[in-house]
Design an enzyme around this catalytic site. Structure first.
Site, PDB file in Angstrom:
ATOM      1  N   ARG A 147       0.813  -1.228   0.000  1.00  0.00           N
ATOM      2  CA  ARG A 147       0.000   0.000   0.000  1.00  0.00           C
ATOM      3  C   ARG A 147       0.844   1.277   0.000  1.00  0.00           C
ATOM      4  O   ARG A 147       0.368   2.329   0.398  1.00  0.00           O
ATOM      5  CB  ARG A 147      -0.986   0.004   1.173  1.00  0.00           C
ATOM      6  CG  ARG A 147      -2.002  -1.143   1.117  1.00  0.00           C
ATOM      7  CD  ARG A 147      -3.050  -0.991   2.205  1.00  0.00           C
ATOM      8  NE  ARG A 147      -4.044  -2.054   2.117  1.00  0.00           N
ATOM      9  CZ  ARG A 147      -3.951  -3.217   2.746  1.00  0.00           C
ATOM     10  NH1 ARG A 147      -2.898  -3.462   3.515  1.00  0.00           N
ATOM     11  NH2 ARG A 147      -4.887  -4.131   2.616  1.00  0.00           N
ATOM     12  N   LYS A 165       2.136  11.048 -11.757  1.00  0.00           N
ATOM     13  CA  LYS A 165       1.250  10.166 -12.529  1.00  0.00           C
ATOM     14  C   LYS A 165       1.981   8.851 -12.786  1.00  0.00           C
ATOM     15  O   LYS A 165       3.072   8.840 -13.351  1.00  0.00           O
ATOM     16  CB  LYS A 165       0.878  10.808 -13.859  1.00  0.00           C
ATOM     17  CG  LYS A 165      -0.259  11.806 -13.794  1.00  0.00           C
ATOM     18  CD  LYS A 165      -0.662  12.204 -15.209  1.00  0.00           C
ATOM     19  CE  LYS A 165      -1.834  13.144 -15.220  1.00  0.00           C
ATOM     20  NZ  LYS A 165      -2.247  13.489 -16.608  1.00  0.00           N
ATOM     21  N   GLU A 220       7.460  17.298 -25.716  1.00  0.00           N
ATOM     22  CA  GLU A 220       6.913  17.722 -24.426  1.00  0.00           C
ATOM     23  C   GLU A 220       7.456  19.086 -24.018  1.00  0.00           C
ATOM     24  O   GLU A 220       6.760  19.879 -23.375  1.00  0.00           O
ATOM     25  CB  GLU A 220       7.235  16.679 -23.347  1.00  0.00           C
ATOM     26  CG  GLU A 220       6.595  15.314 -23.574  1.00  0.00           C
ATOM     27  CD  GLU A 220       5.085  15.311 -23.324  1.00  0.00           C
ATOM     28  OE1 GLU A 220       4.534  16.341 -22.912  1.00  0.00           O
ATOM     29  OE2 GLU A 220       4.459  14.259 -23.542  1.00  0.00           O
ATOM     30  N   LYS A 222       5.804  22.682 -15.171  1.00  0.00           N
ATOM     31  CA  LYS A 222       4.985  21.555 -14.728  1.00  0.00           C
ATOM     32  C   LYS A 222       4.832  21.544 -13.210  1.00  0.00           C
ATOM     33  O   LYS A 222       3.744  21.274 -12.691  1.00  0.00           O
ATOM     34  CB  LYS A 222       5.576  20.232 -15.203  1.00  0.00           C
ATOM     35  CG  LYS A 222       4.695  19.044 -14.806  1.00  0.00           C
ATOM     36  CD  LYS A 222       4.964  17.789 -15.584  1.00  0.00           C
ATOM     37  CE  LYS A 222       3.920  16.731 -15.256  1.00  0.00           C
ATOM     38  NZ  LYS A 222       4.123  15.468 -16.008  1.00  0.00           N
ATOM     39  N   GLU A 249      -5.288  16.463 -11.235  1.00  0.00           N
ATOM     40  CA  GLU A 249      -5.933  16.775 -12.505  1.00  0.00           C
ATOM     41  C   GLU A 249      -7.421  17.036 -12.346  1.00  0.00           C
ATOM     42  O   GLU A 249      -8.254  16.531 -13.102  1.00  0.00           O
ATOM     43  CB  GLU A 249      -5.688  15.648 -13.517  1.00  0.00           C
ATOM     44  CG  GLU A 249      -5.803  16.119 -14.958  1.00  0.00           C
ATOM     45  CD  GLU A 249      -5.275  15.102 -15.954  1.00  0.00           C
ATOM     46  OE1 GLU A 249      -4.110  15.234 -16.342  1.00  0.00           O
ATOM     47  OE2 GLU A 249      -6.019  14.187 -16.337  1.00  0.00           O
ATOM     48  N   ARG A 304      -4.570  21.075 -14.338  1.00  0.00           N
ATOM     49  CA  ARG A 304      -3.516  20.177 -14.810  1.00  0.00           C
ATOM     50  C   ARG A 304      -3.825  19.581 -16.177  1.00  0.00           C
ATOM     51  O   ARG A 304      -2.920  19.149 -16.890  1.00  0.00           O
ATOM     52  CB  ARG A 304      -3.276  19.071 -13.783  1.00  0.00           C
ATOM     53  CG  ARG A 304      -2.084  18.188 -14.123  1.00  0.00           C
ATOM     54  CD  ARG A 304      -1.656  17.312 -12.968  1.00  0.00           C
ATOM     55  NE  ARG A 304      -0.597  16.408 -13.351  1.00  0.00           N
ATOM     56  CZ  ARG A 304       0.053  15.620 -12.517  1.00  0.00           C
ATOM     57  NH1 ARG A 304      -0.245  15.642 -11.234  1.00  0.00           N
ATOM     58  NH2 ARG A 304       1.007  14.818 -12.942  1.00  0.00           N
ATOM     59  N   ASN A 348      -2.009  18.298 -21.130  1.00  0.00           N
ATOM     60  CA  ASN A 348      -2.310  17.275 -22.132  1.00  0.00           C
ATOM     61  C   ASN A 348      -2.494  17.865 -23.525  1.00  0.00           C
ATOM     62  O   ASN A 348      -3.084  17.226 -24.397  1.00  0.00           O
ATOM     63  CB  ASN A 348      -3.570  16.491 -21.731  1.00  0.00           C
ATOM     64  CG  ASN A 348      -3.315  15.585 -20.542  1.00  0.00           C
ATOM     65  OD1 ASN A 348      -2.400  14.769 -20.551  1.00  0.00           O
ATOM     66  ND2 ASN A 348      -4.109  15.740 -19.505  1.00  0.00           N
ATOM     67  N   HIS A 380      -2.190  15.679 -26.567  1.00  0.00           N
ATOM     68  CA  HIS A 380      -2.255  14.288 -26.132  1.00  0.00           C
ATOM     69  C   HIS A 380      -3.539  13.575 -26.558  1.00  0.00           C
ATOM     70  O   HIS A 380      -3.532  12.358 -26.734  1.00  0.00           O
ATOM     71  CB  HIS A 380      -2.092  14.203 -24.609  1.00  0.00           C
ATOM     72  CG  HIS A 380      -0.693  14.446 -24.147  1.00  0.00           C
ATOM     73  ND1 HIS A 380      -0.021  15.631 -24.390  1.00  0.00           N
ATOM     74  CD2 HIS A 380       0.186  13.667 -23.459  1.00  0.00           C
ATOM     75  CE1 HIS A 380       1.195  15.561 -23.872  1.00  0.00           C
ATOM     76  NE2 HIS A 380       1.344  14.385 -23.288  1.00  0.00           N
ATOM     77  N   HIS A 406      -2.571  10.263 -28.147  1.00  0.00           N
ATOM     78  CA  HIS A 406      -2.929   8.953 -27.595  1.00  0.00           C
ATOM     79  C   HIS A 406      -3.732   8.133 -28.597  1.00  0.00           C
ATOM     80  O   HIS A 406      -3.593   6.900 -28.671  1.00  0.00           O
ATOM     81  CB  HIS A 406      -3.727   9.126 -26.306  1.00  0.00           C
ATOM     82  CG  HIS A 406      -2.907   9.570 -25.140  1.00  0.00           C
ATOM     83  ND1 HIS A 406      -3.455   9.977 -23.950  1.00  0.00           N
ATOM     84  CD2 HIS A 406      -1.566   9.688 -24.983  1.00  0.00           C
ATOM     85  CE1 HIS A 406      -2.488  10.309 -23.110  1.00  0.00           C
ATOM     86  NE2 HIS A 406      -1.335  10.153 -23.714  1.00  0.00           N
ATOM     87  N   HIS A 462       5.914   7.946 -28.083  1.00  0.00           N
ATOM     88  CA  HIS A 462       4.925   8.823 -27.452  1.00  0.00           C
ATOM     89  C   HIS A 462       5.141  10.280 -27.846  1.00  0.00           C
ATOM     90  O   HIS A 462       4.197  10.994 -28.194  1.00  0.00           O
ATOM     91  CB  HIS A 462       5.010   8.674 -25.929  1.00  0.00           C
ATOM     92  CG  HIS A 462       4.141   9.629 -25.172  1.00  0.00           C
ATOM     93  ND1 HIS A 462       2.761   9.562 -25.203  1.00  0.00           N
ATOM     94  CD2 HIS A 462       4.456  10.698 -24.371  1.00  0.00           C
ATOM     95  CE1 HIS A 462       2.265  10.531 -24.453  1.00  0.00           C
ATOM     96  NE2 HIS A 462       3.267  11.232 -23.945  1.00  0.00           N
TER      97      HIS A 462
END
Length: 550
Positions: free
Chosen positions: A309, A331, A373, A415, A425, A429, A433, A436, A440, A453
């Site tokens: 955990r 993330k 990026e 960032k 997010e 935030r 993206n 993206h 994606h 990517h």
């Protein structure tokens, strides 16, 4: 200006047992006139002469913490005195933050204009390179409070002292035969900024030959067990050095070597990390270290979030894309056949070590993918940075150390500021993206790993800029600037034609709400826009910017 130098300086002086001096206040005390009055009656050149005299005098003193005016570094003599006679701390603040702090301050002559934002952007573009030139420490001002900022400064001062002591030891033991690597480490100016998340705050350290520096690692590897996760490409280059550093700290070190590629960012390979940790009987204080690119970092972070955990982990990104994006912000996750990064968790690292020396071994295609990026940050959040990228893209492609260090630092600063305001997010935030949603879809539509990517994101930014233009949010010239910079970075500007699958893959996006695709677009260079778009405009963009696959 407006970064908090006077406030921070007073507290820092008190903590260090030194006397605080503000050069502007000294000028006012000696002339009996306010700074705005001097500007108005005598003009800025006269003020700058007084300022230079004051800085020459004050830097000759000892036992003080000196706060200078924001424009003091414009004078080369000032820069020389500050650099040679003391430790220079640069408090960096965004244009938005400065505007918020100075909006009601009438004592700042340079901001008494019809458009203070434009003036601040001009000053930033002019002064930022000079701040970087002389700064020993760079502190991001987007922290929860002033005391947190002072604490970060004190930590960095301690780290700076440790580095100097280490350099002295190396000179003593190695003499004239000191290796090139040692010389580079000694000469390197370590850059640091902090992601301000309260008790989950952590530093990002940027420099050359730092990935296996025990002085930097030791404060963040507290348990006796360390597990390094890497891949088949990176491990042969850097695993041994990191493992030896950890073993030298008395740690029990284990390693997990995953196959390289986006195609392996999945559940079976995540289980390899769990299997290794369980097999080694790793306890809750064991530290995971991600040594590799974005795939390794995402998977290691997800494993750290899940194992018992939650165990601590450290990001050591070795690709440009990971250094400026995926290693920062917490993330973590893996892909699912039906969508990218659909399984994961928000889980912050203890430390990010971005070693610019690792970029020397990066293939050119991977370097270009990382630049996507970097370009993203300028396109939607910092127009001045976008301008800088246009002027320095060739230097970045040639891996110029100074240009690359600044690009990484500025990207991480942007960032970190966004993440500090919206960790999970919830709204802001999402602007990170940009490109993206299209990117994606390209990755999933072609199959993960066919395009890198960053290549998909770069092309996605071209589509997003085109769509922004069609909606009347930016002009054609701005859209063309995005396309031109993406192309100059060596990234594709024409998307594969996915046909009806475009909508299928774009619908599988975590940003979407109520069954509607949520796009991150531009309302001008450096300013984002978020929302849904008319289908006819989307189809026009896809038609204009796509080409047949094959």
């Amino acid at each position: 200006m407006g970064a908090g130098k006077t406030t921070v300086g007073r507290i820092l002086a008190r903590r260090l047992g030194k006397r605080f001096v503000d050069s502007d206040h000294e000028i006012e005390a000696r002339t009996g006139a306010s700074i705005p009055w001097i500007f108005e009656i005598e003009g800025e050149p006269s003020f700058r002469r007084r300022e230079a005299e004051m800085i020459r005098e004050l830097t000759a003193q000892s036992g003080i913490v000196l706060a200078t005016g924001g424009g003091a570094i414009l004078n080369p003599d000032n820069r020389a005195y500050l650099k040679q006679r003391g430790i220079v701390i640069y408090l960096r603040a965004s244009v938005d933050s400065i505007l918020q702090r100075t909006s009601h301050d009438k004592n700042r002559p340079l901001l008494q204009t019809a458009n203070p934002r434009e003036r601040l952007e001009e000053l930033t573009a002019q002064r930022e390179p000079l701040y970087r030139e002389i700064a020993d420490l760079v502190i991001d001002t987007g922290k929860p409070n002033v005391n947190t900022m002072v604490h970060a400064i004190l930590q960095q001062l301690g780290a700076l002292g440790a580095r100097k002591r280490r350099a002295q030891r190396m000179r003593k033991h190695s003499g004239k035969n000191m290796s090139d690597a040692m010389q580079a480490t000694e000469a390197n100016q370590l850059q640091r900024l902090d992601v301000a998340l309260g008790e989950r705050s952590y530093p990002i350290l940027i420099g050359e030959n730092i990935y296996s520096d025990p002085d930097l690692l030791a404060p963040y590897v507290n348990g006796q067990q360390a597990v390094i996760v890497s891949n088949t490409t990176v491990a042969p280059l850097y695993l041994q050095g990191l493992q030896q550093a950890l073993e030298g700290m008395g740690k029990q070190v284990h390693s997990v070597i995953l196959p390289d590629g986006e195609a392996y960012k999945d559940w079976p390979h995540l289980m390899q990390i769990f299997d290794a940790m369980l097999g080694a009987q790793c306890e809750r204080k064991a530290t995971l270290l991600a040594l590799g690119g974005g795939v390794v970092g995402d998977m290691t972070g997800f494993a750290a979030a899940c194992y018992m955990r939650g165990v601590p982990f450290i990001q050591i990104p070795t690709t440009l894309l990971a250094q400026v994006d995926s290693s920062v912000g917490g993330k973590t996750g893996i892909n699912h056949p039906m969508g990218k990064n659909m399984l994961g968790a928000f889980y912050q690292p203890r430390l990010v070590l971005a070693d610019t020396a690792t970029l020397a071994s990066l293939p050119q295609r991977e370097l270009s993918a990382g630049l996507a990026e970097v370009i993203k940050y300028g396109a939607v959040l910092d127009a001045a940075f976008f301008d800088w990228l246009e002027q320095n893209i060739d230097a970045l492609l040639q891996r110029d150390v100074d240009a690359m260090t600044y690009a990484i630092l500025r990207s991480c600063q942007i960032k970190a500021d966004v993440v500090a305001r919206d960790e999970r997010e919830g709204g802001l935030r999402a602007v990170l993206n940009f490109g993206h949603t299209f990117g994606h879809a390209i990755e999933a539509g072609l199959g993960y790993g066919v395009w890198l990517h960053g290549e998909a994101v770069g092309c996605g930014m071209v589509l997003a800029a085109d769509l922004s233009c069609r909606l009347g949010k930016i002009d054609q010239a701005s859209a063309q600037r995005v396309r031109a910079l993406v192309a100059a970075a060596g990234l594709p500007t024409r998307a594969p034609d996915l046909g009806a699958d475009w909508l299928k893959w774009m619908m599988v996006d975590k940003k979407n709400e109520g069954g509607a695709i949520k796009f991150i677009l531009m309302q001008e260079l450096g300013r984002p826009w978020i929302g849904s778009v008319p289908d006819e405009a989307l189809q026009a963009t896809l038609s204009a910017c796509s080409q047949a696959v094959g």
